[in-house]
Motif scaffolding. Structure first.
Motif, PDB file in Angstrom:
ATOM      1  N   GLY A 185       0.649  -1.115  -0.160  1.00  0.00           N
ATOM      2  CA  GLY A 185       0.031   0.118   0.149  1.00  0.00           C
ATOM      3  C   GLY A 185       0.640   1.444  -0.059  1.00  0.00           C
ATOM      4  N   LEU A 186       1.728   1.461  -0.880  1.00  0.00           N
ATOM      5  CA  LEU A 186       2.827   2.495  -0.729  1.00  0.00           C
ATOM      6  C   LEU A 186       3.049   3.124  -2.206  1.00  0.00           C
ATOM      7  CD1 LEU A 186       5.434   0.664   1.120  1.00  0.00           C
ATOM      8  CD2 LEU A 186       4.107   2.665   2.006  1.00  0.00           C
ATOM      9  N   PRO A 187       3.457   4.548  -2.266  1.00  0.00           N
ATOM     10  CA  PRO A 187       3.640   5.040  -3.372  1.00  0.00           C
ATOM     11  C   PRO A 187       4.923   4.907  -3.787  1.00  0.00           C
ATOM     12  CG  PRO A 187       3.157   6.480  -1.647  1.00  0.00           C
ATOM     13  CD  PRO A 187       3.168   5.246  -1.057  1.00  0.00           C
ATOM     14  N   TYR A 188       5.526   5.167  -4.947  1.00  0.00           N
ATOM     15  CA  TYR A 188       6.895   5.346  -5.249  1.00  0.00           C
ATOM     16  C   TYR A 188       6.974   6.120  -6.555  1.00  0.00           C
ATOM     17  CZ  TYR A 188       6.134   2.075  -8.960  1.00  0.00           C
ATOM     18  OH  TYR A 188       5.615   1.075 -10.143  1.00  0.00           O
ATOM     19  N   GLY A 189       8.155   6.613  -6.661  1.00  0.00           N
ATOM     20  CA  GLY A 189       8.028   7.787  -7.787  1.00  0.00           C
ATOM     21  C   GLY A 189       9.494   7.793  -8.570  1.00  0.00           C
ATOM     22  N   GLY A 190       9.785   8.558  -9.672  1.00  0.00           N
ATOM     23  CA  GLY A 190      11.236   8.799 -10.198  1.00  0.00           C
ATOM     24  C   GLY A 190      10.921   8.980 -11.762  1.00  0.00           C
ATOM     25  N   HIS A 191      11.744   9.404 -12.590  1.00  0.00           N
ATOM     26  CA  HIS A 191      13.162   9.073 -12.288  1.00  0.00           C
ATOM     27  C   HIS A 191      13.950  10.174 -12.902  1.00  0.00           C
ATOM     28  CE1 HIS A 191      12.026   4.579 -12.246  1.00  0.00           C
ATOM     29  NE2 HIS A 191      12.984   4.475 -11.283  1.00  0.00           N
ATOM     30  N   ASP A 192      15.062  10.441 -12.368  1.00  0.00           N
ATOM     31  CA  ASP A 192      16.193  11.264 -12.937  1.00  0.00           C
ATOM     32  C   ASP A 192      15.724  12.649 -12.990  1.00  0.00           C
ATOM     33  OD1 ASP A 192      18.462  12.221 -13.829  1.00  0.00           O
ATOM     34  OD2 ASP A 192      18.237  11.455 -16.043  1.00  0.00           O
ATOM     35  N   LYS A 334      13.322  13.892 -15.525  1.00  0.00           N
ATOM     36  CA  LYS A 334      13.439  13.797 -16.982  1.00  0.00           C
ATOM     37  C   LYS A 334      12.621  12.626 -17.402  1.00  0.00           C
ATOM     38  CE  LYS A 334      18.178  15.436 -16.845  1.00  0.00           C
ATOM     39  NZ  LYS A 334      18.449  15.234 -15.228  1.00  0.00           N
ATOM     40  N   ASP A 335      12.502  11.494 -16.791  1.00  0.00           N
ATOM     41  CA  ASP A 335      12.087  10.392 -17.311  1.00  0.00           C
ATOM     42  C   ASP A 335      10.680   9.670 -16.384  1.00  0.00           C
ATOM     43  OD1 ASP A 335      11.548   8.027 -18.549  1.00  0.00           O
ATOM     44  OD2 ASP A 335      13.398   6.949 -17.875  1.00  0.00           O
ATOM     45  N   PRO A 336       9.939  10.410 -16.344  1.00  0.00           N
ATOM     46  CA  PRO A 336       8.756   9.947 -15.217  1.00  0.00           C
ATOM     47  C   PRO A 336       7.923   8.908 -15.375  1.00  0.00           C
ATOM     48  CG  PRO A 336       7.938  11.790 -16.592  1.00  0.00           C
ATOM     49  CD  PRO A 336       9.419  11.759 -16.991  1.00  0.00           C
ATOM     50  N   LEU A 337       7.648   8.271 -14.324  1.00  0.00           N
ATOM     51  CA  LEU A 337       6.896   7.073 -14.567  1.00  0.00           C
ATOM     52  C   LEU A 337       5.521   7.192 -14.930  1.00  0.00           C
ATOM     53  CD1 LEU A 337       7.937   5.675 -10.957  1.00  0.00           C
ATOM     54  CD2 LEU A 337       8.770   4.721 -13.242  1.00  0.00           C
ATOM     55  N   GLY A 338       4.864   6.210 -15.896  1.00  0.00           N
ATOM     56  CA  GLY A 338       3.718   6.150 -16.234  1.00  0.00           C
ATOM     57  C   GLY A 338       3.335   7.016 -17.669  1.00  0.00           C
ATOM     58  N   GLU A 339       2.370   6.752 -17.941  1.00  0.00           N
ATOM     59  CA  GLU A 339       1.932   7.575 -19.265  1.00  0.00           C
ATOM     60  C   GLU A 339       1.606   9.061 -18.876  1.00  0.00           C
ATOM     61  OE1 GLU A 339       2.108   6.410 -22.349  1.00  0.00           O
ATOM     62  OE2 GLU A 339       2.885   4.463 -21.343  1.00  0.00           O
ATOM     63  N   VAL A 340       2.546   9.846 -19.050  1.00  0.00           N
ATOM     64  CA  VAL A 340       2.312  11.222 -18.620  1.00  0.00           C
ATOM     65  C   VAL A 340       2.741  12.091 -19.754  1.00  0.00           C
ATOM     66  CG1 VAL A 340       2.373  10.818 -16.379  1.00  0.00           C
ATOM     67  CG2 VAL A 340       4.665  11.520 -17.550  1.00  0.00           C
ATOM     68  N   PRO A 341       2.460  13.367 -19.791  1.00  0.00           N
ATOM     69  CA  PRO A 341       3.043  14.604 -20.510  1.00  0.00           C
ATOM     70  C   PRO A 341       4.499  14.892 -20.213  1.00  0.00           C
ATOM     71  CG  PRO A 341       1.342  15.439 -19.215  1.00  0.00           C
ATOM     72  CD  PRO A 341       1.026  14.097 -18.890  1.00  0.00           C
TER      73      PRO A 341
END
Length: 365
Positions: A185-192, A334-341
């Motif tokens: 049940g945790l969030p995470y994020g990235g990258h660069d 620079k290289d965000p997770l998921g389908e994002v603009p």
């Protein structure tokens, strides 16, 4: 750590902290003064000596390095050597135990783990990367299965801590670690972290796309010193970083123009970096034109406030019950997770909507 201590003491403004802009200030976010620092460091140099080196290099005012000495000495108690173990499973257990002691020692509501180590090469594929049960079994074996950033992510998630990768390293990007984050049940994020040349790209590239101008070539040369520059002199790490920097063009323009991004180590630059970009583009009736820009900045002074922002945002997201990849943090990467603009204004709108959605409840420390 130095900057947060100075802001907390009223000795400096929070310039560069995105969350301190009027549009994003929110009671749903922990204050900079609520942050408590600790971590694992491969360097044995005391924090005060590091602060003195930053002052000598002209990165921070010397008066600040001296004024927050007591705060840094207190933080030093929670900066530990990186644990090791006979297997990666044992190393992860040791990292997790340190995180748990840190949480209990300071009676913290949330602990966010942020990877700010140097870039690592892309790891070779392994079957266990795709399945959490297989990964658990493989980590108990004698051979390394995860690169350091992913092992840190595994340990953090198992310890109940959200994980953010400020580097282009693997981190929690593997399917098995996504499954672990959701299980916990945790969030995470990235990258660069997006601090220099790529930040400018994410603003300029949408301009060419929206004006329907054809970018023919986009080439960049990055010169940097310091530990990050020395690490990027290694070809595999350099390739991972360069690929991350170029991704914004493909995602924003919808195609890849000719040209490449080069990263060269120049020891004399220390913690400063210079980027030079040449863009050639085509307008109405095939008219050829070009644009050049130079960016010269201090990488740590640009990155540090973003790390503070990410700690505060991730704690708020955890408190709000967010699970899995934090796509709303795309603004920082620079290289965000998921389908994002990849266009900065759209990422800003996503971030603002997320902060609004976190609500007005406090998140503790």
């Amino acid at each position: 750590m130095l900057g947060a201590s100075a802001v907390r003491a009223g000795l400096a403004e929070a310039t560069g902290c995105v969350l301190e802009s009027p549009e994003l200030r929110s009671d749903a976010l922990p204050a900079i003064g609520d942050l408590v620092f600790g971590g694992h460091d491969i360097s044995s140099i005391p924090l005060m000596k590091k602060a003195a080196a930053l002052a000598e290099a002209g990165i921070v005012p010397a008066r600040l390095a001296g004024a927050v000495q007591d705060a840094l000495l207190e933080i030093e108690q929670d900066v530990l050597p990186l644990p090791d173990g006979g297997t990666q499973a044992e190393a992860a257990d040791a990292i997790g135990a340190d995180l748990d002691r840190f949480r209990r020692r300071h009676q913290l509501d949330h602990v966010v783990v942020i990877n700010v180590s140097t870039t690592e090469p892309a790891p070779p594929p392994h079957p266990a990367h795709a399945d959490l049960d297989a990964l658990r079994d493989a980590l108990a074996g004698p051979e390394p299965v995860l690169p350091p950033s992913a092992l840190a992510a595994y340990a953090a998630l198992r310890a109940g801590c959200p994980y953010i990768d400020f580097t282009p390293s693997t981190g929690a990007r593997l399917p098995a670690l996504d499954a672990l984050a959701r299980e916990q049940g945790l969030p995470y994020g990235g990258h660069d972290g997006k601090t220099g040349e790529t930040l400018v790209k994410s603003v300029l590239a949408p301009m060419f796309a929206l004006r329907n101008l054809k970018v023919r070539t986009w080439s960049g040369l990055n010169l940097l010193g310091g530990g990050d520059g020395a690490n990027l002199a290694e070809p595999a790490a350099n390739a991972a970083k360069s690929a991350s920097k170029q991704r914004v063009l493909r995602e924003t323009l919808g195609y890849v123009p000719q040209g490449e991004t080069r990263i060269d180590f120049v020891e004399d630059l220390d913690d400063f970096k210079t980027a030079w970009d040449l863009i050639s583009f085509e307008g109405f009736l095939g008219t050829r034109m070009r644009m050049e820009f130079t960016w010269h900045g201090c990488d740590s002074a640009l990155a540090a406030p973003l790390v503070l922002d990410l700690a505060r945002l991730t704690a708020a997201a955890h408190h709000a019950g967010r699970t899995g990849p934090l796509t709303e943090l795309a603004f920082f990467f620079k290289d965000p997770l998921g389908e994002v603009p990849h266009a900065l204004p759209e990422q800003w709108r996503m971030l603002r909507a997320a902060v609004d959605a976190y609500g007005s409840q406090g998140t503790g420390r």
